[in-house]
Write a protein that holds these residues in place. Sequence first.
Motif, PDB file in Angstrom:
ATOM      1  N   ASP A  10       1.023  -1.237   0.133  1.00  0.00           N
ATOM      2  CA  ASP A  10       0.130   0.131   0.072  1.00  0.00           C
ATOM      3  C   ASP A  10       0.905   1.228  -0.053  1.00  0.00           C
ATOM      4  O   ASP A  10       1.621   1.537   0.825  1.00  0.00           O
ATOM      5  N   ARG A  11       0.684   1.977  -1.045  1.00  0.00           N
ATOM      6  CA  ARG A  11       1.450   3.279  -1.046  1.00  0.00           C
ATOM      7  C   ARG A  11       1.458   4.189   0.291  1.00  0.00           C
ATOM      8  O   ARG A  11       2.890   4.485   0.588  1.00  0.00           O
ATOM      9  N   ALA A  12       0.450   4.512   0.986  1.00  0.00           N
ATOM     10  CA  ALA A  12       0.344   5.289   2.097  1.00  0.00           C
ATOM     11  C   ALA A  12       1.269   4.594   3.233  1.00  0.00           C
ATOM     12  O   ALA A  12       2.095   5.214   3.701  1.00  0.00           O
ATOM     13  N   GLU A  13       0.994   3.194   3.312  1.00  0.00           N
ATOM     14  CA  GLU A  13       1.896   2.568   4.292  1.00  0.00           C
ATOM     15  C   GLU A  13       3.339   2.775   4.225  1.00  0.00           C
ATOM     16  O   GLU A  13       4.010   2.754   5.188  1.00  0.00           O
ATOM     17  N   TYR A  14       3.597   2.349   2.932  1.00  0.00           N
ATOM     18  CA  TYR A  14       5.047   2.356   2.617  1.00  0.00           C
ATOM     19  C   TYR A  14       5.832   3.709   2.547  1.00  0.00           C
ATOM     20  O   TYR A  14       6.740   3.774   3.444  1.00  0.00           O
ATOM     21  N   GLU A  15       5.091   4.771   2.273  1.00  0.00           N
ATOM     22  CA  GLU A  15       5.724   5.978   2.210  1.00  0.00           C
ATOM     23  C   GLU A  15       5.548   6.618   3.673  1.00  0.00           C
ATOM     24  O   GLU A  15       6.647   7.361   4.043  1.00  0.00           O
ATOM     25  N   ALA A  16       4.785   6.134   4.462  1.00  0.00           N
ATOM     26  CA  ALA A  16       4.841   6.562   5.922  1.00  0.00           C
ATOM     27  C   ALA A  16       5.796   5.894   6.684  1.00  0.00           C
ATOM     28  O   ALA A  16       6.271   6.213   7.786  1.00  0.00           O
ATOM     29  N   ALA A  17       6.275   4.726   6.383  1.00  0.00           N
ATOM     30  CA  ALA A  17       7.524   4.073   6.943  1.00  0.00           C
ATOM     31  C   ALA A  17       8.728   4.985   6.895  1.00  0.00           C
ATOM     32  O   ALA A  17       9.263   5.454   5.996  1.00  0.00           O
ATOM     33  N   ASP A  18       9.399   5.092   7.996  1.00  0.00           N
ATOM     34  CA  ASP A  18      10.518   5.988   8.073  1.00  0.00           C
ATOM     35  C   ASP A  18      11.776   5.007   8.290  1.00  0.00           C
ATOM     36  O   ASP A  18      12.285   4.840   9.363  1.00  0.00           O
ATOM     37  N   GLY A  19      12.238   4.768   7.228  1.00  0.00           N
ATOM     38  CA  GLY A  19      13.805   3.961   6.953  1.00  0.00           C
ATOM     39  C   GLY A  19      13.106   2.339   6.890  1.00  0.00           C
ATOM     40  O   GLY A  19      14.106   1.615   6.268  1.00  0.00           O
ATOM     41  N   PHE A  20      12.334   2.090   7.705  1.00  0.00           N
ATOM     42  CA  PHE A  20      12.165   0.648   7.723  1.00  0.00           C
ATOM     43  C   PHE A  20      10.584   0.404   7.424  1.00  0.00           C
ATOM     44  O   PHE A  20       9.842   0.892   8.387  1.00  0.00           O
ATOM     45  N   TYR A  21      10.243  -0.497   6.632  1.00  0.00           N
ATOM     46  CA  TYR A  21       8.832  -0.883   6.252  1.00  0.00           C
ATOM     47  C   TYR A  21       8.466  -2.186   7.014  1.00  0.00           C
ATOM     48  O   TYR A  21       9.076  -3.163   7.282  1.00  0.00           O
ATOM     49  N   SER A  22       7.489  -2.057   8.194  1.00  0.00           N
ATOM     50  CA  SER A  22       7.083  -3.126   9.019  1.00  0.00           C
ATOM     51  C   SER A  22       6.208  -4.264   8.502  1.00  0.00           C
ATOM     52  O   SER A  22       5.904  -5.127   9.157  1.00  0.00           O
ATOM     53  N   GLY A  23       5.734  -4.072   7.281  1.00  0.00           N
ATOM     54  CA  GLY A  23       5.095  -4.920   6.680  1.00  0.00           C
ATOM     55  C   GLY A  23       3.579  -4.516   6.576  1.00  0.00           C
ATOM     56  O   GLY A  23       2.979  -3.740   7.704  1.00  0.00           O
ATOM     57  N   SER A  24       2.480  -5.225   6.006  1.00  0.00           N
ATOM     58  CA  SER A  24       1.246  -5.171   6.082  1.00  0.00           C
ATOM     59  C   SER A  24       0.701  -5.671   7.448  1.00  0.00           C
ATOM     60  O   SER A  24       1.356  -6.533   8.003  1.00  0.00           O
ATOM     61  N   ALA A  25      -0.536  -5.597   7.429  1.00  0.00           N
ATOM     62  CA  ALA A  25      -1.293  -6.281   8.557  1.00  0.00           C
ATOM     63  C   ALA A  25      -1.187  -7.700   8.602  1.00  0.00           C
ATOM     64  O   ALA A  25      -0.863  -8.485   9.446  1.00  0.00           O
ATOM     65  N   VAL A  26      -1.241  -8.261   7.283  1.00  0.00           N
ATOM     66  CA  VAL A  26      -0.980  -9.637   6.908  1.00  0.00           C
ATOM     67  C   VAL A  26       0.272 -10.214   7.292  1.00  0.00           C
ATOM     68  O   VAL A  26       0.773 -11.380   7.984  1.00  0.00           O
ATOM     69  N   ARG A  28       2.414  -8.731   9.482  1.00  0.00           N
ATOM     70  CA  ARG A  28       2.653  -8.647  11.046  1.00  0.00           C
ATOM     71  C   ARG A  28       1.891 -10.031  11.545  1.00  0.00           C
ATOM     72  O   ARG A  28       2.597 -10.600  12.469  1.00  0.00           O
ATOM     73  N   ALA A  29       0.864 -10.220  11.084  1.00  0.00           N
ATOM     74  CA  ALA A  29       0.050 -11.159  11.664  1.00  0.00           C
ATOM     75  C   ALA A  29       0.941 -12.714  11.541  1.00  0.00           C
ATOM     76  O   ALA A  29       0.822 -13.322  12.375  1.00  0.00           O
ATOM     77  N   ASP A  30       1.243 -12.697  10.345  1.00  0.00           N
ATOM     78  CA  ASP A  30       2.253 -14.027  10.067  1.00  0.00           C
ATOM     79  C   ASP A  30       3.519 -14.143  10.755  1.00  0.00           C
ATOM     80  O   ASP A  30       4.297 -15.060  10.673  1.00  0.00           O
ATOM     81  N   GLY A  31       4.187 -12.998  10.838  1.00  0.00           N
ATOM     82  CA  GLY A  31       5.476 -12.724  11.611  1.00  0.00           C
ATOM     83  C   GLY A  31       6.706 -12.672  10.587  1.00  0.00           C
ATOM     84  O   GLY A  31       7.595 -12.907  11.012  1.00  0.00           O
ATOM     85  N   TYR A  32       6.310 -12.510   9.463  1.00  0.00           N
ATOM     86  CA  TYR A  32       7.429 -12.113   8.251  1.00  0.00           C
ATOM     87  C   TYR A  32       6.731 -11.383   7.227  1.00  0.00           C
ATOM     88  O   TYR A  32       5.686 -11.343   6.986  1.00  0.00           O
TER      89      TYR A  32
END
Length: 115
Positions: A10-26, A28-32
Amino acid sequence: MTDLAYKLVDRAEYEAADGFYSGSAVDRADGYIHMSTAGQLAETAARHFRGRDDLLLVAVHLPDLEDLRWEPSRGGALFPHLFGPLPKAAALWERSLSVDADGIMRFDDGATGWP
């Protein structure tokens, strides 16, 4: 294995990440963080991003990553999974796109599909 993988984000999620992208909700739920090879990308887009717009396709240089594992998924194919945040510095390029109702990637430059 390949040195290059792709992450649809998702563009907004990725652009909001400061240096590191922590992943989508899926992710994060899956752990990778789920990624795909070039040969896996079209099916990933069709299965998981159908009907979505305002996406980015991020090309990731895998040798720059720590905690990367190749694990079996769809049909036993090995997929790159990142167990930790994705450093945005590992992105070689980003390309804007949407995935239409038929599951076809449509890039902002007018190209469709994936080679």
